[in-house]
Design a protein around this motif. Structure first.
Motif, PDB file in Angstrom:
ATOM      1  N   MET A   1      74.452  48.644  74.449  1.00 49.90           N
ATOM      2  CA  MET A   1      74.092  49.756  73.599  1.00 49.90           C
ATOM      3  C   MET A   1      72.569  49.778  73.463  1.00 49.90           C
ATOM      4  O   MET A   1      71.983  48.775  73.097  1.00 49.90           O
ATOM      5  N   ASN A   2      71.978  50.927  73.715  1.00 43.90           N
ATOM      6  CA  ASN A   2      70.534  51.062  73.563  1.00 43.90           C
ATOM      7  C   ASN A   2      70.170  51.648  72.212  1.00 43.90           C
ATOM      8  O   ASN A   2      70.888  52.507  71.695  1.00 43.90           O
ATOM      9  N   HIS A   3      69.043  51.193  71.677  1.00 47.47           N
ATOM     10  CA  HIS A   3      68.531  51.688  70.402  1.00 47.47           C
ATOM     11  C   HIS A   3      67.796  52.998  70.669  1.00 47.47           C
ATOM     12  O   HIS A   3      66.872  53.052  71.476  1.00 47.47           O
ATOM     13  N   HIS A   4      68.205  54.058  70.004  1.00 44.01           N
ATOM     14  CA  HIS A   4      67.661  55.397  70.220  1.00 44.01           C
ATOM     15  C   HIS A   4      66.203  55.529  69.783  1.00 44.01           C
ATOM     16  O   HIS A   4      65.476  56.366  70.295  1.00 44.01           O
ATOM     17  N   VAL A   5      65.744  54.706  68.848  1.00 46.90           N
ATOM     18  CA  VAL A   5      64.370  54.769  68.351  1.00 46.90           C
ATOM     19  C   VAL A   5      63.472  53.765  69.078  1.00 46.90           C
ATOM     20  O   VAL A   5      62.374  54.096  69.507  1.00 46.90           O
ATOM     21  N   PHE A   6      63.938  52.538  69.233  1.00 54.10           N
ATOM     22  CA  PHE A   6      63.126  51.479  69.830  1.00 54.10           C
ATOM     23  C   PHE A   6      63.231  51.421  71.353  1.00 54.10           C
ATOM     24  O   PHE A   6      62.496  50.679  72.001  1.00 54.10           O
ATOM     25  N   HIS A   7      64.179  52.163  71.940  1.00 57.10           N
ATOM     26  CA  HIS A   7      64.327  52.280  73.393  1.00 57.10           C
ATOM     27  C   HIS A   7      64.505  50.928  74.086  1.00 57.10           C
ATOM     28  O   HIS A   7      63.867  50.641  75.092  1.00 57.10           O
ATOM     29  N   LYS A   8      65.359  50.104  73.507  1.00 57.39           N
ATOM     30  CA  LYS A   8      65.735  48.844  74.133  1.00 57.39           C
ATOM     31  C   LYS A   8      67.143  48.489  73.663  1.00 57.39           C
ATOM     32  O   LYS A   8      67.673  49.103  72.740  1.00 57.39           O
ATOM     33  N   THR A   9      67.720  47.516  74.303  1.00 59.41           N
ATOM     34  CA  THR A   9      69.085  47.106  73.967  1.00 59.41           C
ATOM     35  C   THR A   9      69.141  46.610  72.522  1.00 59.41           C
ATOM     36  O   THR A   9      68.282  45.844  72.091  1.00 59.41           O
ATOM     37  N   ILE A  10      70.148  47.055  71.796  1.00 57.77           N
ATOM     38  CA  ILE A  10      70.331  46.606  70.418  1.00 57.77           C
ATOM     39  C   ILE A  10      70.642  45.115  70.428  1.00 57.77           C
ATOM     40  O   ILE A  10      71.521  44.656  71.153  1.00 57.77           O
ATOM     41  N   MET A  11      69.892  44.383  69.633  1.00 60.34           N
ATOM     42  CA  MET A  11      70.149  42.948  69.498  1.00 60.34           C
ATOM     43  C   MET A  11      70.553  42.672  68.053  1.00 60.34           C
ATOM     44  O   MET A  11      70.116  43.362  67.139  1.00 60.34           O
TER      45      MET A  11
ATOM     46  N   GLY B   1      80.725  41.936  54.973  1.00 68.08           N
ATOM     47  CA  GLY B   1      81.214  41.666  53.630  1.00 68.08           C
ATOM     48  C   GLY B   1      82.715  41.509  53.519  1.00 68.08           C
ATOM     49  O   GLY B   1      83.277  41.655  52.432  1.00 68.08           O
ATOM     50  N   SER B   2      83.379  41.199  54.629  1.00 69.90           N
ATOM     51  CA  SER B   2      84.829  41.008  54.605  1.00 69.90           C
ATOM     52  C   SER B   2      85.224  40.040  55.711  1.00 69.90           C
ATOM     53  O   SER B   2      84.508  39.890  56.699  1.00 69.90           O
ATOM     54  N   ASP B   3      86.384  39.420  55.548  1.00 72.67           N
ATOM     55  CA  ASP B   3      86.910  38.535  56.580  1.00 72.67           C
ATOM     56  C   ASP B   3      87.782  39.262  57.601  1.00 72.67           C
ATOM     57  O   ASP B   3      88.209  38.681  58.593  1.00 72.67           O
ATOM     58  N   PHE B   4      88.044  40.540  57.376  1.00 69.96           N
ATOM     59  CA  PHE B   4      88.841  41.349  58.304  1.00 69.96           C
ATOM     60  C   PHE B   4      88.090  41.433  59.632  1.00 69.96           C
ATOM     61  O   PHE B   4      86.917  41.789  59.658  1.00 69.96           O
ATOM     62  N   GLU B   5      88.759  41.132  60.737  1.00 65.40           N
ATOM     63  CA  GLU B   5      88.086  41.069  62.034  1.00 65.40           C
ATOM     64  C   GLU B   5      88.103  42.408  62.771  1.00 65.40           C
ATOM     65  O   GLU B   5      89.091  43.135  62.746  1.00 65.40           O
ATOM     66  N   ASN B   6      86.986  42.687  63.437  1.00 68.10           N
ATOM     67  CA  ASN B   6      86.829  43.842  64.325  1.00 68.10           C
ATOM     68  C   ASN B   6      87.295  45.172  63.720  1.00 68.10           C
ATOM     69  O   ASN B   6      88.141  45.848  64.296  1.00 68.10           O
ATOM     70  N   PRO B   7      86.739  45.546  62.589  1.00 66.81           N
ATOM     71  CA  PRO B   7      87.179  46.799  61.962  1.00 66.81           C
ATOM     72  C   PRO B   7      86.678  48.022  62.732  1.00 66.81           C
ATOM     73  O   PRO B   7      85.652  47.978  63.409  1.00 66.81           O
ATOM     74  N   SER B   8      87.401  49.094  62.594  1.00 69.51           N
ATOM     75  CA  SER B   8      86.947  50.394  63.107  1.00 69.51           C
ATOM     76  C   SER B   8      86.427  51.209  61.923  1.00 69.51           C
ATOM     77  O   SER B   8      86.733  50.911  60.762  1.00 69.51           O
TER      78      SER B   8
ATOM     79  N   LEU C   1      79.139  45.285  64.797  1.00 60.93           N
ATOM     80  CA  LEU C   1      78.422  46.512  65.113  1.00 60.93           C
ATOM     81  C   LEU C   1      79.347  47.707  64.957  1.00 60.93           C
ATOM     82  O   LEU C   1      80.502  47.677  65.390  1.00 60.93           O
ATOM     83  N   ALA C   2      78.831  48.758  64.356  1.00 59.23           N
ATOM     84  CA  ALA C   2      79.576  50.009  64.268  1.00 59.23           C
ATOM     85  C   ALA C   2      79.604  50.676  65.642  1.00 59.23           C
ATOM     86  O   ALA C   2      78.829  50.317  66.546  1.00 59.23           O
ATOM     87  N   GLU C   3      80.432  51.649  65.762  1.00 57.14           N
ATOM     88  CA  GLU C   3      80.565  52.389  66.997  1.00 57.14           C
ATOM     89  C   GLU C   3      79.217  52.995  67.402  1.00 57.14           C
ATOM     90  O   GLU C   3      78.383  53.292  66.558  1.00 57.14           O
ATOM     91  N   GLU C   4      79.029  53.196  68.695  1.00 60.92           N
ATOM     92  CA  GLU C   4      77.741  53.656  69.224  1.00 60.92           C
ATOM     93  C   GLU C   4      77.270  54.959  68.582  1.00 60.92           C
ATOM     94  O   GLU C   4      76.086  55.127  68.311  1.00 60.92           O
ATOM     95  N   TYR C   5      78.172  55.880  68.297  1.00 60.75           N
ATOM     96  CA  TYR C   5      77.739  57.162  67.740  1.00 60.75           C
ATOM     97  C   TYR C   5      77.133  57.026  66.345  1.00 60.75           C
ATOM     98  O   TYR C   5      76.398  57.905  65.892  1.00 60.75           O
TER      99      TYR C   5
END
Length: 185
Positions: free
Chosen positions: A1-11, A50-57, A156-160
């Protein structure tokens, strides 16, 4: 996933000489924009914490079944911007007295949370909460409801959702502070 402002891969992990902070202060779109605009911030992303729930959408988080808050993760250069500076931005740019909401955004995902990555951040966050409460009380505000807890996981939240307000400049941003400036001692 690329950062739209910093123009590099999101880390999501800092590199040498960098530090990390994670905050939840309502809708993550406006929170991320606030922080990516700061000198010394080298990366931002939005996600769920802030939760133990894994891989939320996003749908699960919005339904209130995971217990996550919409969060922004910030990687920064502490020689340019300090954790205390980030805390000041956090306190001043939302209403930390609203419980499970920010304005018209209602639900557990909009709660105010500081997720401390170490004991120093925990102590600085607690001290800043006490100091800001005094300032808010002097202006007639109720008690701060912001949670301060140890950082556990961040998804990480969804790319959009990443840098949403850069991709959609007219997009919704419900952020608004109390108007009470945080004067740090």
């Amino acid at each position: 996933m690329n950062h739209h402002v910093f123009h590099k891969t999101i880390m999501t992990q800092p590199e040498a000489g960098q530090e990390i902070a994670t905050f939840a202060l309502g809708c993550f779109w406006g929170a991320e924009k606030l922080f990516w605009q700061q000198d010394g911030v080298v990366m931002t992303s939005v996600g769920y914490a802030g939760s133990d729930f894994e891989n939320p959408s996003y749908e699960q988080v919005c339904a209130g079944v995971t217990g996550h808050a919409e969060a922004v993760q910030i990687i920064y250069d502490p020689s340019v911007i300090s954790y205390q500076d980030l805390l000041q931005l956090f306190w001043e740019n939302h209403d930390p007295t609203q419980g499970m909401r920010q304005g018209n955004d209602i639900g557990t995902q909009y709660r105010s949370v500081i997720l401390a990555h170490d004991l120093t951040q925990q102590e600085l966050a607690e001290t800043s909460r006490e100091e800001y409460q005094k300032l808010l009380s002097a202006k007639g505000y109720p008690s701060i409801t912001t949670e301060i807890e140890a950082f556990k996981t961040y998804y990480l939240a969804e790319e959009y959702h990443q840098q949403y307000l850069s991709k959609n400049p007219a997009g919704y941003c419900g952020h608004g502070g109390t108007g009470v400036c945080f004067i740090q001692n």
